[in-house]
Design a protein around this motif. Sequence first.
Motif, mmCIF file in Angstrom:
data_model
loop_
_atom_site.group_PDB
_atom_site.id
_atom_site.type_symbol
_atom_site.label_atom_id
_atom_site.label_comp_id
_atom_site.label_asym_id
_atom_site.label_seq_id
_atom_site.Cartn_x
_atom_site.Cartn_y
_atom_site.Cartn_z
ATOM 1 N N HIS A 10 -17.417 -4.744 29.581
ATOM 2 C CA HIS A 10 -16.208 -5.564 29.501
ATOM 3 C C HIS A 10 -15.911 -6.100 30.899
ATOM 4 C CE1 HIS A 10 -11.941 -6.497 29.194
ATOM 5 N NE2 HIS A 10 -12.167 -6.640 27.905
ATOM 6 N N PRO A 11 -15.374 -7.346 31.029
ATOM 7 C CA PRO A 11 -15.108 -7.916 32.358
ATOM 8 C C PRO A 11 -14.207 -7.051 33.228
ATOM 9 C CG PRO A 11 -14.850 -9.594 30.672
ATOM 10 C CD PRO A 11 -15.089 -8.287 29.969
ATOM 11 N N ALA A 12 -13.341 -6.256 32.624
ATOM 12 C CA ALA A 12 -12.424 -5.427 33.414
ATOM 13 C C ALA A 12 -13.053 -4.116 33.850
ATOM 14 C CB ALA A 12 -11.155 -5.150 32.612
ATOM 15 N N THR A 13 -14.277 -3.854 33.409
ATOM 16 C CA THR A 13 -14.911 -2.602 33.788
ATOM 17 C C THR A 13 -16.035 -2.852 34.777
ATOM 18 O OG1 THR A 13 -16.472 -2.694 31.959
ATOM 19 C CG2 THR A 13 -14.409 -1.540 31.550
ATOM 20 N N GLY A 14 -16.352 -1.848 35.508
ATOM 21 C CA GLY A 14 -17.450 -1.945 36.459
ATOM 22 C C GLY A 14 -18.767 -1.622 35.776
ATOM 23 N N PRO A 15 -19.856 -1.630 36.530
ATOM 24 C CA PRO A 15 -21.167 -1.369 35.958
ATOM 25 C C PRO A 15 -21.290 0.008 35.325
ATOM 26 C CG PRO A 15 -21.335 -1.890 38.311
ATOM 27 C CD PRO A 15 -19.892 -1.919 37.938
ATOM 28 N N SER A 16 -20.528 0.983 35.814
ATOM 29 C CA SER A 16 -20.607 2.332 35.258
ATOM 30 C C SER A 16 -19.683 2.517 34.063
ATOM 31 C CB SER A 16 -20.265 3.359 36.337
ATOM 32 O OG SER A 16 -18.915 3.199 36.738
ATOM 33 N N GLY A 17 -18.948 1.457 33.695
ATOM 34 C CA GLY A 17 -18.038 1.543 32.568
ATOM 35 C C GLY A 17 -16.617 1.905 32.956
ATOM 36 N N GLY A 18 -16.396 2.280 34.219
ATOM 37 C CA GLY A 18 -15.048 2.590 34.687
ATOM 38 C C GLY A 18 -14.286 1.319 35.025
ATOM 39 N N MET A 19 -13.009 1.462 35.265
ATOM 40 C CA MET A 19 -12.193 0.301 35.593
ATOM 41 C C MET A 19 -12.593 -0.254 36.962
ATOM 42 S SD MET A 19 -10.493 -0.143 32.954
ATOM 43 C CE MET A 19 -9.587 -1.537 33.560
ATOM 44 N N GLY A 20 -12.448 -1.546 37.126
ATOM 45 C CA GLY A 20 -12.780 -2.199 38.377
ATOM 46 C C GLY A 20 -11.739 -1.910 39.441
ATOM 47 N N ALA A 21 -11.831 -2.623 40.526
ATOM 48 C CA ALA A 21 -10.913 -2.447 41.645
ATOM 49 C C ALA A 21 -9.501 -2.865 41.251
ATOM 50 C CB ALA A 21 -11.386 -3.271 42.833
ATOM 51 N N THR A 22 -8.525 -2.296 41.943
ATOM 52 C CA THR A 22 -7.141 -2.682 41.683
ATOM 53 C C THR A 22 -6.906 -4.096 42.189
ATOM 54 O OG1 THR A 22 -6.429 -1.743 43.771
ATOM 55 C CG2 THR A 22 -6.302 -0.310 41.846
ATOM 56 N N PRO A 23 -5.958 -4.822 41.595
ATOM 57 C CA PRO A 23 -5.678 -6.184 42.056
ATOM 58 C C PRO A 23 -5.195 -6.175 43.506
ATOM 59 C CG PRO A 23 -4.619 -5.766 39.941
ATOM 60 C CD PRO A 23 -5.158 -4.465 40.434
ATOM 61 N N SER A 24 -5.504 -7.237 44.218
ATOM 62 C CA SER A 24 -5.085 -7.333 45.621
ATOM 63 C C SER A 24 -3.568 -7.504 45.700
ATOM 64 C CB SER A 24 -5.760 -8.532 46.289
ATOM 65 O OG SER A 24 -5.260 -9.742 45.738
ATOM 66 N N GLU A 25 -3.012 -7.271 46.865
ATOM 67 C CA GLU A 25 -1.571 -7.446 47.070
ATOM 68 C C GLU A 25 -1.173 -8.888 46.767
ATOM 69 O OE1 GLU A 25 1.928 -6.862 50.421
ATOM 70 O OE2 GLU A 25 -0.121 -6.291 50.905
ATOM 71 N N HIS A 26 -2.009 -9.838 47.176
ATOM 72 C CA HIS A 26 -1.728 -11.249 46.912
ATOM 73 C C HIS A 26 -1.636 -11.518 45.411
ATOM 74 C CE1 HIS A 26 -2.885 -15.475 46.169
ATOM 75 N NE2 HIS A 26 -2.068 -15.685 47.174
ATOM 76 N N THR A 27 -2.564 -10.944 44.643
ATOM 77 C CA THR A 27 -2.555 -11.121 43.191
ATOM 78 C C THR A 27 -1.288 -10.523 42.590
ATOM 79 O OG1 THR A 27 -4.960 -11.104 43.104
ATOM 80 C CG2 THR A 27 -3.804 -10.593 41.058
ATOM 81 N N CYS A 28 -0.892 -9.344 43.037
ATOM 82 C CA CYS A 28 0.313 -8.701 42.530
ATOM 83 C C CYS A 28 1.554 -9.526 42.840
ATOM 84 C CB CYS A 28 0.455 -7.299 43.115
ATOM 85 S SG CYS A 28 -0.832 -6.153 42.557
ATOM 86 N N LEU A 29 1.645 -10.031 44.070
ATOM 87 C CA LEU A 29 2.792 -10.857 44.453
ATOM 88 C C LEU A 29 2.811 -12.172 43.678
ATOM 89 C CD1 LEU A 29 2.787 -10.288 48.322
ATOM 90 C CD2 LEU A 29 4.410 -9.380 46.641
ATOM 91 N N SER A 30 1.642 -12.770 43.509
ATOM 92 C CA SER A 30 1.544 -14.024 42.768
ATOM 93 C C SER A 30 1.963 -13.828 41.313
ATOM 94 C CB SER A 30 0.112 -14.552 42.848
ATOM 95 O OG SER A 30 -0.026 -15.727 42.095
#
Length: 58
Positions: A10-30
Amino acid sequence: MEQQSHSLPHPATGPSGGMGATPSEHTCLSLGARLDEQARTAWLQLKQLHVRHRGAFA
């Protein structure tokens, strides 16, 4: 001959199936700014909007 199924993660998961990185501060503020604008223009009954970010979810 057996047919192998190759599924992509799934696009939200990493190659190992775990969740990807947290959104950046800029993304959260936006995201918060966009939701504030939406609340002012479309959700007039809301007095306050609280945005919470949890892990990779925003």
